[in-house]
Design a protein around this motif. Structure first.
Motif, mmCIF file in Angstrom:
data_model
loop_
_atom_site.group_PDB
_atom_site.id
_atom_site.type_symbol
_atom_site.label_atom_id
_atom_site.label_comp_id
_atom_site.label_asym_id
_atom_site.label_seq_id
_atom_site.Cartn_x
_atom_site.Cartn_y
_atom_site.Cartn_z
ATOM 1 N N ILE A 1 -49.745 26.125 -29.207
ATOM 2 C CA ILE A 1 -49.216 27.260 -29.958
ATOM 3 C C ILE A 1 -49.520 27.109 -31.443
ATOM 4 O O ILE A 1 -49.907 28.066 -32.124
ATOM 5 N N LEU A 2 -49.359 25.905 -31.959
ATOM 6 C CA LEU A 2 -49.660 25.660 -33.364
ATOM 7 C C LEU A 2 -51.130 25.911 -33.669
ATOM 8 O O LEU A 2 -51.479 26.523 -34.692
ATOM 9 N N GLN A 3 -52.009 25.454 -32.788
ATOM 10 C CA GLN A 3 -53.442 25.662 -33.000
ATOM 11 C C GLN A 3 -53.799 27.142 -32.950
ATOM 12 O O GLN A 3 -54.684 27.603 -33.680
ATOM 13 N N ILE B 1 -37.543 39.100 -34.644
ATOM 14 C CA ILE B 1 -37.394 37.868 -33.874
ATOM 15 C C ILE B 1 -38.116 38.003 -32.548
ATOM 16 O O ILE B 1 -37.841 38.914 -31.765
ATOM 17 N N GLY B 2 -39.056 37.119 -32.285
ATOM 18 C CA GLY B 2 -39.708 37.021 -30.988
ATOM 19 C C GLY B 2 -39.290 35.724 -30.326
ATOM 20 O O GLY B 2 -39.307 34.660 -30.949
ATOM 21 N N ARG B 3 -38.894 35.800 -29.064
ATOM 22 C CA ARG B 3 -38.378 34.608 -28.397
ATOM 23 C C ARG B 3 -38.823 34.585 -26.953
ATOM 24 O O ARG B 3 -38.780 35.611 -26.268
ATOM 25 N N PHE B 4 -39.258 33.429 -26.486
ATOM 26 C CA PHE B 4 -39.668 33.319 -25.090
ATOM 27 C C PHE B 4 -39.559 31.883 -24.616
ATOM 28 O O PHE B 4 -39.491 30.939 -25.411
ATOM 29 N N HIS B 5 -39.505 31.731 -23.317
ATOM 30 C CA HIS B 5 -39.457 30.413 -22.686
ATOM 31 C C HIS B 5 -40.713 30.238 -21.845
ATOM 32 O O HIS B 5 -41.149 31.164 -21.162
ATOM 33 N N LEU C 1 -50.121 36.035 -29.421
ATOM 34 C CA LEU C 1 -49.486 36.074 -30.733
ATOM 35 C C LEU C 1 -50.063 37.195 -31.597
ATOM 36 O O LEU C 1 -49.331 37.878 -32.320
ATOM 37 N N ASP C 2 -51.366 37.393 -31.507
ATOM 38 C CA ASP C 2 -51.985 38.468 -32.280
ATOM 39 C C ASP C 2 -51.465 39.827 -31.818
ATOM 40 O O ASP C 2 -51.225 40.724 -32.628
ATOM 41 N N ARG C 3 -51.252 39.983 -30.505
ATOM 42 C CA ARG C 3 -50.730 41.243 -29.981
ATOM 43 C C ARG C 3 -49.321 41.501 -30.503
ATOM 44 O O ARG C 3 -48.977 42.622 -30.884
ATOM 45 N N TRP C 4 -48.506 40.456 -30.548
ATOM 46 C CA TRP C 4 -47.140 40.605 -31.052
ATOM 47 C C TRP C 4 -47.146 40.991 -32.533
ATOM 48 O O TRP C 4 -46.472 41.915 -32.956
ATOM 49 N N LEU C 5 -47.941 40.295 -33.321
ATOM 50 C CA LEU C 5 -47.988 40.543 -34.757
ATOM 51 C C LEU C 5 -48.572 41.915 -35.063
ATOM 52 O O LEU C 5 -48.099 42.629 -35.953
ATOM 53 N N ASP D 1 -53.428 32.096 -23.224
ATOM 54 C CA ASP D 1 -54.256 32.461 -24.372
ATOM 55 C C ASP D 1 -53.315 32.848 -25.512
ATOM 56 O O ASP D 1 -53.012 34.022 -25.743
ATOM 57 N N TRP D 2 -52.848 31.853 -26.255
ATOM 58 C CA TRP D 2 -51.849 32.085 -27.285
ATOM 59 C C TRP D 2 -52.395 32.908 -28.444
ATOM 60 O O TRP D 2 -51.657 33.691 -29.050
#
Length: 345
Positions: free
Chosen positions: A148-150, A226-230, A245-249, A240-241
């Motif tokens: 996720i960080l990468q 706030i986005g939150r998931f498990h 993540l790009d879709r959320w942003l 494919d993070w």
């Protein structure tokens, strides 16, 4: 070592203690191994116990401001009572279980600015306790966290800082009385709409609770999103993070999120988080779909009060060693000189 300098509390000729780590780099959920090496002083000493504790520098909200302190979050007794003879050398092996929620302090060999973690050696002789010896440790991300960080870095985010906040996140099971916030500057394409983005991991053997908080500065729903998931550790490695993540942003920037929940507003979601109903959004779910809980409101909406025993010492924490805390300026002195060379991330 700082500890040797402080051993004068036990008098001239007292024993000396040195803690040697097998490796200063660990991962959440792992083991920290090493040896406690003792050398007897000028007289026999009745050792009551030797205990090792994992400690971290934590920010505690108090009134209108914050105070930094050094808090212990894991503790293991290495030895019970024994007699350390005059001039005797003794070595004690140890292994400390590292909690799954232990915060990250190093990524790809680079230290995260703002993070300070260590292992502290506590020696008790004749009712006197010395907590002097503190060795810096580096906590590297789990493979699931690293993915996720990468992805954030690939999207053009830049690391700003990291810190530990005393308290618990709303609707999230936590064993530790604090959580980590890793802050990023947004990439250029989102800079006009989004401010800093904060990332929080709450890890367990089963997986990761991931909380993203974006400072939304424009659009219909301004404020904190706030986005939150498990996600399980295994699923995290096959997601494919960058795309997710790009879709959320992009959704935040273009549409202010995915709109209000089933009752026309943002509020506590079905899993205790803030956001729309159970069928909206992102975050790998148990069936490979993305679950997402999103909301807009005050920065602290996704938190609840301080952890057990931590908030109560906030006011006194700035004055010295109180309830397991050392004031920030004292903590920095303890850590000073023990940090490994290398730039911040």
């Amino acid at each position: 070592m700082v500890f040797k300098r402080m051993l004068g509390a036990f008098g001239v000729g007292a024993p000396s203690v040195d803690t040697v780590l097998s490796s200063p780099r660990i991962k959440p959920g792992g083991q920290l191994a090493g040896q406690v090496r003792l050398k007897g002083g000028d007289f026999d000493a009745e050792i009551e116990h030797i205990t090792l504790g994992l400690v971290a520098r934590v920010e505690i909200e108090h009134g209108d401001g914050e105070h930094g302190g050094l808090g212990e979050f894991s503790r293991v007794q290495v030895s019970g009572p024994f007699t350390l003879r005059e001039g005797e050398n003794r070595t004690l092996d140890f292994q400390i279980p590292v909690p799954w929620e232990t915060p990250i302090s190093e990524i790809d060999g680079q230290h995260l600015s703002g993070m300070a973690l260590g292992v502290r050696t506590e020696l008790a002789i004749a009712k006197a306790v010395d907590k002097g010896d503190l060795d810096m440790i580096a906590v590297e991300p789990l493979p699931s966290q690293l993915r996720i960080l990468q992805a954030l870095l690939r999207l053009g985010f830049h690391f700003k800082s990291a810190d530990l906040e005393a308290g618990h996140l709303y609707g999230v099971h936590q064993d530790l009385p604090f959580y980590q916030e890793i802050e990023f500057y947004p990439p250029a394409q989102h800079a006009g709409v989004l401010g800093e983005v904060e990332l929080t991991f709450v890890a367990s053997p089963a997986g990761l609770e991931v909380i993203l908080e974006a400072d939304k500065r424009a659009g219909r729903y301004s404020g904190d999103a706030i986005g939150r998931f498990h996600v399980s550790h295994d699923d995290a490695l096959h997601t494919d993070w960058s795309s997710e993540l790009d879709r959320w942003l992009t959704g935040l920037a273009q549409h202010g999120g995915h709109g209000p929940g089933p009752h026309g507003g943002y509020g506590p979601g079905p899993h205790g988080g803030y956001g729309p109903g159970s069928h909206g959004g992102y975050g790998p779910g148990s069936h490979g779909h993305m679950e997402h809980h999103e909301g807009y409101g005050h920065h602290d909406d996704h938190r609840r009060g301080g952890g057990p025993g931590w908030g109560t010492v906030a006011a006194a924490g700035a004055a010295g060693l109180v309830g397991g805390f050392v004031a920030a300026e004292v903590a920095e002195e303890i850590f000073e000189g023990d940090e490994e060379e290398g730039g911040d991330w």
